[in-house]
Design a protein around this motif. Structure first.
Motif, short mmCIF file in Angstrom:
data_model
loop_
_atom_site.label_atom_id
_atom_site.label_comp_id
_atom_site.label_asym_id
_atom_site.label_seq_id
_atom_site.Cartn_x
_atom_site.Cartn_y
_atom_site.Cartn_z
N THR A 158 1.13 -4.06 8.78
CA THR A 158 -0.01 -4.93 8.55
C THR A 158 0.30 -5.89 7.41
O THR A 158 0.89 -5.51 6.40
CB THR A 158 -1.26 -4.10 8.20
OG1 THR A 158 -1.47 -3.17 9.26
CG2 THR A 158 -2.48 -4.98 8.05
N GLY B 201 -1.51 -9.23 5.12
CA GLY B 201 -2.62 -10.12 4.80
C GLY B 201 -2.04 -11.45 4.35
O GLY B 201 -1.46 -12.20 5.12
N GLY B 202 -2.16 -11.74 3.06
CA GLY B 202 -1.69 -13.01 2.51
C GLY B 202 -0.22 -13.04 2.17
O GLY B 202 0.30 -14.07 1.75
N THR C 164 1.31 -11.81 -0.33
CA THR C 164 1.60 -12.03 -1.76
C THR C 164 1.97 -10.74 -2.47
O THR C 164 2.19 -10.74 -3.69
CB THR C 164 0.40 -12.65 -2.50
OG1 THR C 164 -0.67 -11.70 -2.54
CG2 THR C 164 -0.09 -13.93 -1.82
N GLY C 165 2.03 -9.63 -1.74
CA GLY C 165 2.38 -8.35 -2.34
C GLY C 165 3.76 -8.43 -2.99
O GLY C 165 4.62 -9.19 -2.53
N THR D 159 -5.54 -11.71 0.40
CA THR D 159 -6.75 -11.45 1.17
C THR D 159 -7.53 -10.28 0.60
O THR D 159 -6.97 -9.44 -0.13
CB THR D 159 -6.38 -11.11 2.62
OG1 THR D 159 -5.59 -9.90 2.62
CG2 THR D 159 -5.60 -12.24 3.30
N THR E 1 -4.02 -2.55 -1.57
CA THR E 1 -3.17 -2.30 -2.74
C THR E 1 -3.97 -1.87 -3.96
O THR E 1 -3.40 -1.63 -5.02
CB THR E 1 -2.36 -3.56 -3.13
OG1 THR E 1 -3.29 -4.64 -3.38
CG2 THR E 1 -1.41 -3.99 -2.01
N GLY F 67 -5.33 -5.12 -9.20
CA GLY F 67 -5.92 -5.17 -10.54
C GLY F 67 -6.20 -6.62 -10.94
O GLY F 67 -7.13 -7.23 -10.45
N ILE G 50 -7.49 -2.07 7.60
CA ILE G 50 -8.79 -2.45 7.06
C ILE G 50 -9.25 -3.72 7.76
O ILE G 50 -8.50 -4.70 7.83
CB ILE G 50 -8.69 -2.66 5.53
CG1 ILE G 50 -8.32 -1.33 4.85
CG2 ILE G 50 -9.98 -3.24 4.97
CD1 ILE G 50 -7.81 -1.49 3.43
N ASN H 226 2.83 1.22 9.09
CA ASN H 226 3.73 0.91 7.96
C ASN H 226 4.74 2.03 7.68
O ASN H 226 4.87 2.46 6.53
CB ASN H 226 2.92 0.62 6.69
CG ASN H 226 2.39 -0.80 6.64
OD1 ASN H 226 2.37 -1.48 7.66
ND2 ASN H 226 1.95 -1.25 5.48
P1 FAD Z 1 -0.01 -8.45 1.60
O1 FAD Z 1 1.06 -8.87 0.67
O2 FAD Z 1 -0.06 -9.13 2.91
O3 FAD Z 1 0.09 -6.86 1.84
C1 FAD Z 1 0.16 -5.97 0.75
C2 FAD Z 1 0.06 -4.53 1.25
O4 FAD Z 1 -1.23 -4.28 1.79
C3 FAD Z 1 1.05 -4.21 2.36
O5 FAD Z 1 1.43 -2.86 2.23
C4 FAD Z 1 0.23 -4.42 3.62
O6 FAD Z 1 0.70 -3.64 4.70
C5 FAD Z 1 -1.15 -3.96 3.18
N1 FAD Z 1 -2.26 -4.63 3.84
C6 FAD Z 1 -2.61 -5.95 3.78
N2 FAD Z 1 -3.73 -6.19 4.45
C7 FAD Z 1 -4.13 -5.01 4.96
C8 FAD Z 1 -5.24 -4.59 5.78
N3 FAD Z 1 -6.17 -5.46 6.20
N4 FAD Z 1 -5.34 -3.28 6.12
C9 FAD Z 1 -4.41 -2.40 5.70
N5 FAD Z 1 -3.34 -2.73 4.96
C10 FAD Z 1 -3.21 -4.01 4.58
N6 FAD Z 1 -1.51 -7.91 -7.99
C11 FAD Z 1 -2.31 -7.31 -8.89
O7 FAD Z 1 -2.70 -6.16 -8.70
N7 FAD Z 1 -2.68 -7.94 -10.05
C12 FAD Z 1 -2.28 -9.20 -10.33
O8 FAD Z 1 -2.60 -9.73 -11.37
C13 FAD Z 1 -1.45 -9.87 -9.37
N8 FAD Z 1 -1.04 -11.14 -9.59
C14 FAD Z 1 -0.21 -11.74 -8.68
C15 FAD Z 1 0.22 -13.05 -8.93
C16 FAD Z 1 1.07 -13.69 -8.04
C17 FAD Z 1 1.53 -15.10 -8.32
C18 FAD Z 1 1.50 -13.01 -6.87
C19 FAD Z 1 2.40 -13.68 -5.87
C20 FAD Z 1 1.07 -11.72 -6.62
C21 FAD Z 1 0.21 -11.07 -7.51
N9 FAD Z 1 -0.25 -9.77 -7.28
C22 FAD Z 1 -1.08 -9.17 -8.20
C23 FAD Z 1 0.16 -9.03 -6.09
C24 FAD Z 1 -0.67 -9.33 -4.82
O9 FAD Z 1 -1.36 -10.54 -4.94
C25 FAD Z 1 -1.65 -8.23 -4.56
O10 FAD Z 1 -0.93 -7.04 -4.29
C26 FAD Z 1 -2.59 -8.51 -3.38
O11 FAD Z 1 -3.52 -7.46 -3.34
C27 FAD Z 1 -1.91 -8.57 -2.03
O12 FAD Z 1 -2.79 -9.11 -1.07
P2 FAD Z 1 -2.23 -9.75 0.28
O13 FAD Z 1 -3.36 -10.10 1.15
O14 FAD Z 1 -1.29 -10.85 -0.03
O15 FAD Z 1 -1.45 -8.51 0.90
#
Ligand code: FAD
Ligand code: LAC
Ligand code: ZN
Length: 406
Positions: free
Chosen positions: A38, A40-41, A43-44, A111, A118, A121, A177, A399
């Motif tokens: 899975t 989302g954005g 950005t993990g 997202t 995740t 925070g 989710i 996953n």
């Molecule tokens: P993704 O990267 O797409 O996925 C992350 C994880 O979640 C993967 O394991 C994926 O399988 C799972 N996932 C995604 N969507 C779902 C769903 N709908 N159902 C089940 N599983 C799912 N993180 C922090 O905690 N604090 C910060 O301050 C922070 N700052 C950041 C700054 C930058 C510039 C960047 C690039 C990243 C930062 N992050 C931070 C990390 C990241 O943004 C977070 O982890 C965010 O929660 C990931 O969201 P995403 O939608 O991009 O998830």
């Protein structure tokens, strides 16, 4: 199709990408016979949204799950589709006179589903807690296609296990989710931001404590070290502390700041000052690229009393290869290591464990930290996690290879 993570460190092949628009289409994808990763954005920062198995894997992209309900003014709650970007939820809450308690630099792409998966925070944890603290309930599709729905808006529901609590921070390994019921907050009074040089993290925590003693509402307390500021061409000693309080916007809540402090009161000034702290992840990414490598990222927490000794240890180990910034009032530091020659995971994370810390404070385990989970979680805890995984996903399709060894 090739799948690559935001850091560029993790890549793999997937058999294809599906973009479901409904719960039923998510269930269909899970019945495809493939393993499912899975995303989302994307950005993990720990590689959790990149296939981590040799099994044929389908990418399940949630970004079309974009429904967003009205803000309920009586409960201060809103239901949001998993694919809605964090910034849109923030704007939606603000337009209705509320505020959402999570903020991070990836807000435009990350997202809600990803932040819940995740347990993200960010810079408001000191005020509102982690993502789990914002979640009233989660709707998700489990591996067998069944739907669990705790996103009905019941703030109080002590009827057995909290599946939502479990899905928060499950990194896509227990279910997909699809929607989340979020609790919002009343917006804080206008904020004042102070940017203050401090010689040590202890000194930063003293400033934070002094500001809190005034009764001011602390919104954020962040630090950036000299090595990070040097990348911006700034030559400073010690640390820079970013401290934000909701005091009406006249800097009263900041107390007596040293002469060399900068203060940001209006939105534009605060945005300009915050940009330095918020740009750190990208800045270190570029520094590593210039050195022909990818940055080795450590997102660790350490007991607050041990922050300075821990950093001293790290600098002793890594010298000028390391930069540090992070969420000082949470005891959470981000260490960025640029070294084209070798990896430092074992040395760094063993020291974290020895300091009584955690190998992942907020980014999760993903694949990046999987070998090191046992450093700071006990055998009993990992066995309980495995039992939960086996019970909810007996075919191991969600996953695989993320968080736990398959
Ligand atoms: P993704 O990267 O797409 O996925 C992350 C994880 O979640 C993967 O394991 C994926 O399988 C799972 N996932 C995604 N969507 C779902 C769903 N709908 N159902 C089940 N599983 C799912 N993180 C922090 O905690 N604090 C910060 O301050 C922070 N700052 C950041 C700054 C930058 C510039 C960047 C690039 C990243 C930062 N992050 C931070 C990390 C990241 O943004 C977070 O982890 C965010 O929660 C990931 O969201 P995403 O939608 O991009 O998830
Ligand atoms: C931050 C991310 C890296 O705090 O968690 O900037
Ligand atoms: Zn962070």
């Amino acid at each position: 199709v090739e799948v690559r993570d935001w850091t560029g460190r993790f890549a793999a092949e997937a058999v294809g990408v599906v973009r479901p628009r409904s719960v039923a289409e998510v269930a269909q994808a899970l019945a495809s016979g493939y393993a499912v990763t899975t995303r989302g954005g994307n950005t993990g920062l720990v590689g959790g949204a990149v296939p981590a198995t040799s099994r044929p894997t389908l990418m399940l992209d949630t970004t079309l799950l974009t429904g967003m309900g009205p803000v309920d003014d009586r409960s201060g709650q809103v239901t949001v589709g998993a694919g809605v970007p964090l910034a849109q939820v923030q704007a939606h809450a603000e337009a209705a006179g509320w505020t959402y308690g999570i903020d991070l630099a990836a807000r435009d792409s990350a997202t809600i589903g990803g932040t819940v998966a995740t347990n993200a925070g960010g810079i408001r944890v000191v005020r509102y807690g982690m993502t789990r603290a914002q979640v009233v309930g989660v709707q998700a599709v489990l591996a067998d296609g069944s739907v669990v729905d705790e996103a009905r808006g019941l703030l109080k529901d002590n009827t057995g296990y909290s599946l939502s609590g479990l899905l928060c921070g499950s990194e896509g390994t227990l279910g997909v989710i699809t929607a989340v019921r979020l609790a919002l907050h009343r917006p804080p009074r206008a904020p004042s931001l102070g940017v203050v040089p401090v010689p040590s993290l202890d000194a930063a925590l003293d400033v934070v404590a002094a500001v809190r003693r005034t009764g001011a509402e602390l919104l954020a307390a962040e630090v950036v070290d000299a090595a990070s500021l040097a990348l911006l061409g700034e030559s400073v000693r010690g640390w820079r502390l970013f401290i934000e309080v909701a005091d009406g916007g006249a800097a009263e809540g900041l107390g007596a700041l040293p002469d060399d402090a900068e203060v940001g009161l209006d939105a534009a000034a605060r945005r300009r000052l915050w940009a330095v702290r918020e740009g750190m992840t990208e800045l270190w990414g570029r520094a590593a690229a210039q050195a022909g490598t990818v940055v080795q990222k450590y997102d660790v927490s350490v007991p607050m009393v041990g922050l300075d000794p821990f950093v001293a240890h790290m600098r002793g180990l890594l010298g000028d290869r390391v930069g540090v910034f992070g969420h000082v009032a949470d005891g959470n530091l981000h260490l960025e290591v640029v070294d084209p020659d070798r990896e430092w995971d074992e040395e760094v994370l063993t020291l974290v464990a020895r300091a009584g810390g955690s190998v992942s404070a907020e980014h999760g385990i993903g694949v990046a930290k999987r070998p090191w989970l046992g450093l700071t979680r006990s055998a009993a805890e990992i066995a309980a996690m495995r039992a939960i995984k086996a019970a909810l996903d007996p075919r191991g399709i969600l996953n695989p290879g993320v968080l736990l060894d398959p």
